[in-house]
Design a protein around this motif. Sequence first.
Motif, PDB file in Angstrom:
ATOM      1  N   GLU A 178      -7.559 -12.775 -68.380  1.00  0.00           N
ATOM      2  CA  GLU A 178      -7.755 -14.175 -67.118  1.00  0.00           C
ATOM      3  C   GLU A 178      -9.688 -13.956 -66.267  1.00  0.00           C
ATOM      4  O   GLU A 178     -10.005 -14.758 -65.583  1.00  0.00           O
ATOM      5  CB  GLU A 178      -6.987 -14.010 -65.573  1.00  0.00           C
ATOM      6  N   ARG A 179     -10.299 -13.033 -67.715  1.00  0.00           N
ATOM      7  CA  ARG A 179     -11.629 -13.549 -67.003  1.00  0.00           C
ATOM      8  C   ARG A 179     -12.394 -14.701 -67.817  1.00  0.00           C
ATOM      9  O   ARG A 179     -11.809 -15.257 -68.892  1.00  0.00           O
ATOM     10  CB  ARG A 179     -12.105 -11.768 -68.032  1.00  0.00           C
ATOM     11  N   ARG A 180     -13.638 -15.530 -66.940  1.00  0.00           N
ATOM     12  CA  ARG A 180     -14.525 -16.151 -67.797  1.00  0.00           C
ATOM     13  C   ARG A 180     -15.198 -15.361 -68.548  1.00  0.00           C
ATOM     14  O   ARG A 180     -16.127 -14.953 -67.756  1.00  0.00           O
ATOM     15  CB  ARG A 180     -14.440 -17.114 -66.299  1.00  0.00           C
ATOM     16  N   LEU A 181     -15.646 -16.121 -69.965  1.00  0.00           N
ATOM     17  CA  LEU A 181     -16.677 -15.757 -70.244  1.00  0.00           C
ATOM     18  C   LEU A 181     -17.351 -17.030 -71.161  1.00  0.00           C
ATOM     19  O   LEU A 181     -16.582 -18.620 -71.069  1.00  0.00           O
ATOM     20  CB  LEU A 181     -16.011 -15.600 -72.037  1.00  0.00           C
ATOM     21  N   ILE A 182     -18.094 -16.466 -71.094  1.00  0.00           N
ATOM     22  CA  ILE A 182     -19.806 -17.697 -71.824  1.00  0.00           C
ATOM     23  C   ILE A 182     -19.907 -17.493 -72.864  1.00  0.00           C
ATOM     24  O   ILE A 182     -19.867 -16.109 -73.126  1.00  0.00           O
ATOM     25  CB  ILE A 182     -20.639 -18.051 -70.774  1.00  0.00           C
ATOM     26  N   VAL A 183     -19.663 -18.433 -73.644  1.00  0.00           N
ATOM     27  CA  VAL A 183     -19.868 -18.124 -75.496  1.00  0.00           C
ATOM     28  C   VAL A 183     -20.997 -18.994 -75.784  1.00  0.00           C
ATOM     29  O   VAL A 183     -20.674 -20.488 -75.674  1.00  0.00           O
ATOM     30  CB  VAL A 183     -19.036 -18.056 -76.007  1.00  0.00           C
TER      31      VAL A 183
END
Length: 180
Positions: free
Chosen positions: A160-165
Amino acid sequence: MDYERQPDPNLASELRQGAGREWAEEAAEDERLTELHRRRRMTLADLGREFVNKGDRVSVEFGGHSFSGAVSQAGEDYVSIEGPGQAADVRLAEARWSVLPSDGPSGRSHVGGAETFKALLDEHSASQKVVRLALPGGDMVIGAVGVVTDDHIEMTDVDERRLIVPMSMILGVVRSSVSQ
């Protein structure tokens, strides 16, 4: 001079066969050069469409990842590959391709899929299915794509972590083909 001597009856046939053989050799050389010229003008997108239309199977290596299967769809900058139980969407310019020739045309068409890799990521975002992003160095990020922009995506991983790629880091998307 001996004018009464008859010409060899096989001579005319041999001359015709010789000329025919020369013409056939010239035609074969012209076809080879034409095909060589066509191939020299092809882009990676053209090759992707050719993979689909011919029914080619590929083995692809991208950033420490590898995948094999039949090419099922092609866009401007990616192809989709169907493997056993899973599928991968791979950016054409980020991979090394090994093409296994098929037995003939697949009957499939590349029409109907997303035109670009970004548009394909938008489709994954809309589906909210869990995918694996293939990154350089063999790294993978697993989660659901939430937002797709011109230069990055946002996704939620399994914790449930928000990742920015950054978009430039995404070499491909691997997904289950069983639930598709």
